[in-house]
Design a protein around this motif. Structure first.
Motif, PDB file in Angstrom:
ATOM      1  N   UNK A  74      52.977  61.786  52.764  1.00 16.93           N
ATOM      2  CA  UNK A  74      52.667  60.357  52.794  1.00 16.93           C
ATOM      3  C   UNK A  74      51.457  60.057  51.917  1.00 16.93           C
ATOM      4  N   UNK A  75      51.515  58.893  51.256  1.00 21.50           N
ATOM      5  CA  UNK A  75      50.395  58.394  50.460  1.00 21.50           C
ATOM      6  C   UNK A  75      50.209  56.920  50.793  1.00 21.50           C
ATOM      7  N   UNK A  76      48.983  56.526  51.068  1.00 19.00           N
ATOM      8  CA  UNK A  76      48.691  55.131  51.403  1.00 19.00           C
ATOM      9  C   UNK A  76      47.733  54.570  50.364  1.00 19.00           C
ATOM     10  N   UNK A  77      48.135  53.485  49.721  1.00 20.54           N
ATOM     11  CA  UNK A  77      47.274  52.815  48.751  1.00 20.54           C
ATOM     12  C   UNK A  77      46.764  51.508  49.329  1.00 20.54           C
ATOM     13  N   UNK A  78      45.492  51.213  49.080  1.00 20.14           N
ATOM     14  CA  UNK A  78      44.839  50.052  49.685  1.00 20.14           C
ATOM     15  C   UNK A  78      44.131  49.244  48.615  1.00 20.14           C
ATOM     16  N   UNK A  79      44.281  47.913  48.689  1.00 21.95           N
ATOM     17  CA  UNK A  79      43.646  47.006  47.731  1.00 21.95           C
ATOM     18  C   UNK A  79      43.197  45.724  48.434  1.00 21.95           C
ATOM     19  N   UNK A  80      42.098  45.100  47.994  1.00 20.50           N
ATOM     20  CA  UNK A  80      41.199  45.587  46.945  1.00 20.50           C
ATOM     21  C   UNK A  80      40.206  46.600  47.491  1.00 20.50           C
ATOM     22  N   UNK A  81      39.430  47.214  46.630  1.00 24.97           N
ATOM     23  CA  UNK A  81      38.412  48.156  47.092  1.00 24.97           C
ATOM     24  C   UNK A  81      37.175  47.418  47.594  1.00 24.97           C
ATOM     25  N   UNK A  82      36.899  46.253  47.021  1.00 26.28           N
ATOM     26  CA  UNK A  82      35.825  45.401  47.520  1.00 26.28           C
ATOM     27  C   UNK A  82      36.327  43.966  47.587  1.00 26.28           C
ATOM     28  N   UNK A  83      35.793  43.232  48.553  1.00 25.89           N
ATOM     29  CA  UNK A  83      36.223  41.852  48.771  1.00 25.89           C
ATOM     30  C   UNK A  83      35.041  41.057  49.296  1.00 25.89           C
ATOM     31  N   UNK A  84      34.742  39.948  48.645  1.00 25.37           N
ATOM     32  CA  UNK A  84      33.649  39.084  49.078  1.00 25.37           C
ATOM     33  C   UNK A  84      34.227  37.695  49.335  1.00 25.37           C
ATOM     34  N   UNK A 101      39.291  32.909  54.794  1.00 25.69           N
ATOM     35  CA  UNK A 101      40.139  34.015  55.227  1.00 25.69           C
ATOM     36  C   UNK A 101      40.018  35.197  54.269  1.00 25.69           C
ATOM     37  N   UNK A 102      40.291  36.384  54.797  1.00 26.30           N
ATOM     38  CA  UNK A 102      40.297  37.609  53.990  1.00 26.30           C
ATOM     39  C   UNK A 102      41.617  38.327  54.208  1.00 26.30           C
ATOM     40  N   UNK A 103      42.168  38.868  53.124  1.00 25.60           N
ATOM     41  CA  UNK A 103      43.433  39.597  53.206  1.00 25.60           C
ATOM     42  C   UNK A 103      43.279  40.944  52.513  1.00 25.60           C
ATOM     43  N   UNK A 104      43.683  41.997  53.191  1.00 28.45           N
ATOM     44  CA  UNK A 104      43.656  43.351  52.638  1.00 28.45           C
ATOM     45  C   UNK A 104      45.077  43.897  52.690  1.00 28.45           C
ATOM     46  N   UNK A 105      45.509  44.508  51.584  1.00 26.41           N
ATOM     47  CA  UNK A 105      46.902  44.940  51.493  1.00 26.41           C
ATOM     48  C   UNK A 105      47.017  46.455  51.322  1.00 26.41           C
ATOM     49  N   UNK A 106      48.046  47.020  51.933  1.00 30.90           N
ATOM     50  CA  UNK A 106      48.310  48.459  51.823  1.00 30.90           C
ATOM     51  C   UNK A 106      49.784  48.708  51.589  1.00 30.90           C
ATOM     52  N   UNK A 107      50.070  49.758  50.838  1.00 32.06           N
ATOM     53  CA  UNK A 107      51.446  50.214  50.670  1.00 32.06           C
ATOM     54  C   UNK A 107      51.527  51.675  51.071  1.00 32.06           C
ATOM     55  N   UNK A 108      52.688  52.090  51.553  1.00 32.94           N
ATOM     56  CA  UNK A 108      52.880  53.483  51.935  1.00 32.94           C
ATOM     57  C   UNK A 108      54.125  54.018  51.255  1.00 32.94           C
ATOM     58  N   UNK A 116      49.458  63.856  66.257  1.00 33.54           N
ATOM     59  CA  UNK A 116      49.311  62.525  65.661  1.00 33.54           C
ATOM     60  C   UNK A 116      48.465  62.577  64.393  1.00 33.54           C
ATOM     61  N   UNK A 117      49.087  62.911  63.270  1.00 34.21           N
ATOM     62  CA  UNK A 117      48.354  62.982  62.003  1.00 34.21           C
ATOM     63  C   UNK A 117      48.456  61.633  61.320  1.00 34.21           C
ATOM     64  N   UNK A 118      47.328  61.045  60.939  1.00 39.03           N
ATOM     65  CA  UNK A 118      47.347  59.759  60.256  1.00 39.03           C
ATOM     66  C   UNK A 118      46.786  59.912  58.854  1.00 39.03           C
ATOM     67  N   UNK A 119      47.341  59.152  57.930  1.00 41.47           N
ATOM     68  CA  UNK A 119      46.900  59.155  56.538  1.00 41.47           C
ATOM     69  C   UNK A 119      46.184  57.837  56.268  1.00 41.47           C
ATOM     70  N   UNK A 120      44.940  57.927  55.800  1.00 37.80           N
ATOM     71  CA  UNK A 120      44.129  56.742  55.571  1.00 37.80           C
ATOM     72  C   UNK A 120      44.285  56.224  54.144  1.00 37.80           C
ATOM     73  N   UNK A 121      44.154  54.904  53.994  1.00 38.78           N
ATOM     74  CA  UNK A 121      43.962  54.317  52.685  1.00 38.78           C
ATOM     75  C   UNK A 121      42.524  54.554  52.241  1.00 38.78           C
ATOM     76  N   UNK A 122      42.209  54.129  51.024  1.00 37.05           N
ATOM     77  CA  UNK A 122      40.910  54.433  50.429  1.00 37.05           C
ATOM     78  C   UNK A 122      39.792  53.524  50.923  1.00 37.05           C
ATOM     79  N   UNK A 123      40.119  52.455  51.632  1.00 32.16           N
ATOM     80  CA  UNK A 123      39.096  51.585  52.206  1.00 32.16           C
ATOM     81  C   UNK A 123      38.826  50.334  51.394  1.00 32.16           C
ATOM     82  N   UNK A 124      38.426  49.271  52.095  1.00 29.75           N
ATOM     83  CA  UNK A 124      38.019  48.008  51.469  1.00 29.75           C
ATOM     84  C   UNK A 124      36.672  47.604  52.051  1.00 29.75           C
ATOM     85  N   UNK A 125      35.706  47.422  51.167  1.00 30.10           N
ATOM     86  CA  UNK A 125      34.393  46.952  51.630  1.00 30.10           C
ATOM     87  C   UNK A 125      34.405  45.429  51.622  1.00 30.10           C
TER      88      UNK A 125
END
Lengths: 113, 115
Positions: free
Chosen positions: A2-12, A18-25, A99-108
Motif C-alpha cells: 500500500x502507498x498513501x499520497x497526501x496533499x497539500x503538504x502545507x495549508x494556510x 474551511x480546510x480540505x486535505x486529500x489522500x489517495x491510496x 492492524x498495520x496502517x500506512x500513513x500519508x506524508x502529512x499536511x501542516x
C-alpha cells in the motif's frame, strides 16, 4: 504494498474558513481510513475514521468522505479555529493478522487569525 | 479512557549507553506497537506485538530490542545507538480482536537524542 499520497503538504486558511486535505491510496484491499492530528510535541491523536462500507462521516466541524472507485478520501474542517493548527495525517489499513496502517506524508495546517 | 503513557518524555544518551523506553496502557488492548518518527515525517512502524508475541519486525536493526512483559506493558531496549537514531519514539495500542479493523491509540512519545 500500500502507498498513501497526501496533499497539500502545507495549508494556510483564514480563521472561520474551511480546510480540505486529500489522500489517495493504491491498494484496493484497504478498507479502513483513519485521520490523525498531531500537535507540536505530542503523539498523533485520532480525530475521525471511516470504513469502506461508508461514503461519508461527520463529527461536528469535521467530516471525511471516501470514494472507493477512485481510491481517494478527504478530510473537511469547517469554521476553522486557531486550535485546529497542527499536522494532519491520513492513513489506510486493511484486515490482517495485525492492524498495520500506512500513513500519508502529512499536511501542516495553519489557521490565520 | 483511551490513554497510552510513555516514559521518559525526553532521553539523551551516548552511543555506548544502554537505556529503555517504557509504554503502558490499561485499556485491555492486546496489540501494541513501536513507531519511530523523524521531524516533519509520518510515523514509521518498527514492531508489532499481538497477545504479547512479536508479530511484525519491520527489519529494525538489532540495537533496538523490544519486549512485552505482559499485556499492559511494552518496552524498547536501546543499545549502541547512532546519532541518526535520534527521533520521537511513539507507542500505540489497539484492541486486536482477531483481524478486524481497529483504531490505534498513540502515546505522547519519547524524544530521544543520541550524542
Amino acid at each position: 504494498g500500500e502507498n498513501v499520497e497526501q496533499h497539500p503538504s502545507t495549508l494556510s486558511v483564514q480563521e472561520g474558513d474551511s480546510a480540505v486535505i486529500k489522500c489517495t491510496y493504491s491498494d484496493s484491499a484497504s478498507n479502513y481510513f483513519p485521520w490523525y492530528k498531531q500537535e507540536l510535541g505530542k503523539g498523533p491523536q485520532l480525530i475521525i475514521d471511516i470504513r469502506s462500507n461508508v461514503g461519508e462521516k461527520k463529527d461536528q466541524r469535521i467530516a471525511v468522505t471516501l470514494n472507493k472507485t477512485a481510491k481517494h478520501f478527504s478530510l473537511h474542517i469547517t469554521e476553522t479555529q486557531p486550535e485546529d493548527s497542527a499536522v494532519y495525517f491520513c492513513a489506510a489499513s486493511w484486515d490482517s493478522s495485525a492492524s498495520k496502517i500506512i500513513f500519508g506524508s502529512g499536511t501542516r495546517l495553519s489557521i490565520r487569525p | 479512557d483511551t490513554e497510552v503513557t510513555q516514559t521518559p518524555k525526553h532521553l539523551v544518551m551516548g552511543m555506548t549507553n544502554k537505556k529503555s523506553l517504557k509504554c503502558e496502557q490499561h485499556m485491555g488492548h492486546r496489540a501494541m506497537y513501536w513507531y519511530k518518527q523523524k521531524a516533519k515525517k509520518p510515523p514509521e512502524l518498527m514492531f508489532v506485538y499481538s497477545y504479547e508475541k512479536l508479530s511484525i519486525n519491520e527489519s529494525v536493526p538489532s540495537r533496538f530490542s523490544p519486549e512485552c512483559p505482559n499485556s499492559s506493558l511494552l518496552n524498547l531496549h536501546l543499545h549502541a545507538l547512532q546519532p541518526e537514531d535520534s527521533a520521537l519514539y511513539l507507542c500505540a495500542s489497539s484492541p486486536y480482536s482477531g483481524g478486524s479493523l481497529e483504531t490505534q491509540y498513540f502515546g505522547p512519545g519519547t524524544r530521544l537524542l543520541v550524542l
